[in-house]
Scaffold this active site. Structure first.
Site, PDB file in Angstrom:
ATOM      1  N   ARG A  72       6.737  39.565  50.354  1.00 54.53           N
ATOM      2  CA  ARG A  72       7.948  39.689  49.537  1.00 54.53           C
ATOM      3  C   ARG A  72       8.075  41.121  49.007  1.00 54.53           C
ATOM      4  O   ARG A  72       7.145  41.930  49.103  1.00 54.53           O
ATOM      5  CB  ARG A  72       7.907  38.710  48.362  1.00 54.53           C
ATOM      6  N   GLY A  74       8.548  43.830  45.737  1.00 54.70           N
ATOM      7  CA  GLY A  74       7.975  43.925  44.400  1.00 54.70           C
ATOM      8  C   GLY A  74       6.477  44.159  44.415  1.00 54.70           C
ATOM      9  O   GLY A  74       5.841  44.261  45.470  1.00 54.70           O
ATOM     10  N   GLN A  75       5.909  44.229  43.211  1.00 53.79           N
ATOM     11  CA  GLN A  75       4.491  44.491  43.036  1.00 53.79           C
ATOM     12  C   GLN A  75       3.751  43.179  42.715  1.00 53.79           C
ATOM     13  O   GLN A  75       4.212  42.100  43.075  1.00 53.79           O
ATOM     14  CB  GLN A  75       4.303  45.528  41.923  1.00 53.79           C
ATOM     15  N   SER A 145      10.045  36.590  36.913  1.00 56.52           N
ATOM     16  CA  SER A 145       9.845  37.594  37.960  1.00 56.52           C
ATOM     17  C   SER A 145      10.636  37.199  39.197  1.00 56.52           C
ATOM     18  O   SER A 145      10.913  36.014  39.428  1.00 56.52           O
ATOM     19  CB  SER A 145       8.355  37.713  38.301  1.00 56.52           C
ATOM     20  N   GLY A 147      11.300  38.251  43.501  1.00 55.32           N
ATOM     21  CA  GLY A 147      10.973  39.000  44.708  1.00 55.32           C
ATOM     22  C   GLY A 147      11.497  38.270  45.929  1.00 55.32           C
ATOM     23  O   GLY A 147      11.366  37.045  46.028  1.00 55.32           O
ATOM     24  N   ALA A 160      10.274  33.206  39.724  1.00 54.96           N
ATOM     25  CA  ALA A 160       9.221  32.471  39.021  1.00 54.96           C
ATOM     26  C   ALA A 160       9.504  32.563  37.526  1.00 54.96           C
ATOM     27  O   ALA A 160       9.414  33.651  36.940  1.00 54.96           O
ATOM     28  CB  ALA A 160       7.849  33.045  39.348  1.00 54.96           C
ATOM     29  N   CYS A 176       4.333  43.129  37.800  1.00 59.36           N
ATOM     30  CA  CYS A 176       5.404  43.728  38.593  1.00 59.36           C
ATOM     31  C   CYS A 176       5.291  45.251  38.653  1.00 59.36           C
ATOM     32  O   CYS A 176       6.283  45.943  38.912  1.00 59.36           O
ATOM     33  CB  CYS A 176       6.771  43.301  38.060  1.00 59.36           C
TER      34      CYS A 176
END
Length: 226
Positions: A72, A74-75, A145, A147, A160, A176
């Site tokens: 996905r 994002g971090q 969050s 992603g 989420a 993130c």
């Protein structure tokens, strides 16, 4: 009824992250122009997931919680029971055609953020999105969050939303990718320590259905027909 107005919602309960992730990939790879869009509602066993371009330095502390390298955007983030995950497996090309070419990945991100903001508003919580940091925030703290991955014009992964979980493992990471970012959850904001994901999920889902203009919804509690 146009195909773009149909939706299947799967309520999957508590599942390991990697199992559901593989099923999302398979679903996306195998779908055709006639495949109906789906939403998967799920909670995960404790796991850190690292985004496609995730940097190792954002994992600050090792623990018994597994770290999964995901595909996905994002971090790094954290999933666990008490967090409502909503995966959106949508044909963006088809949606774009239905909406006279006025639909994009950015529109999908905004739709996800807005359905969370409206859900929180149902509980009297004022929340907002940030243009430079996808997700949803309450007084500077992150509650949701987000992603996505786009493959062959179709989306998977999703959001989420923290409902009623142990937030401690978020201190083991830069959530993130943001150092010092504080996380929060709905149960604490409204003072209801008995709040369940199952109570919040229908509202979250309905707000997303409304903003995406789905008209025919079918529900399932299994992935067995895949």
């Amino acid at each position: 009824m146009q195909l773009a107005e149909r939706l299947i919602v799967r309520r999957l309960g508590l599942k390991p992250y990697q199992t559901v992730w593989r099923q999302m990939q398979q679903f996306t790879d195998n779908r055709t122009e006639e495949t109906v869009d789906e939403i998967w509602l799920v909670q995960h066993l404790p796991v850190f997931t690292q985004g496609q371009a995730g940097k190792a330095e954002h994992l600050l502390q090792h623990s018994a919680i597994p770290v999964v390298q995901s595909d996905r955007g994002g971090q790094i983030t954290y999933h666990a029971p008490g967090q409502q995950v909503m995966y959106v497996l949508l044909d963006i090309k088809r949606k774009k055609a239905q909406d006279n070419h006025d639909f994009s990945v950015r529109h999908l991100v905004s739709a996800l953020e807005n359905c969370v903001i409206e859900t929180l508003a149902d509980y009297g919580i004022k929340a907002c999105a940030k243009a430079d940091a996808p997700g949803v925030y309450v007084d500077g703290r992150k509650i949701c969050s987000l992603g996505l991955r786009i493959r062959r014009g179709c989306s998977f992964h999703g959001l989420a939303l923290n409902i009623n979980m142990d937030l401690t493992p978020f201190h083991y990471i830069n959530p993130c990718g943001y150092a010092g970012l504080e996380m929060c959850q709905l149960s604490e904001l409204i003072g209801d320590q008995a709040l369940l994901c199952e109570q919040v999920a229908p509202q979250l889902l309905q707000h997303f259905i409304n903003v995406m203009d789905y008209r025919q919804i079918r529900y399932s509690d299994t992935l067995s027909d895949h």
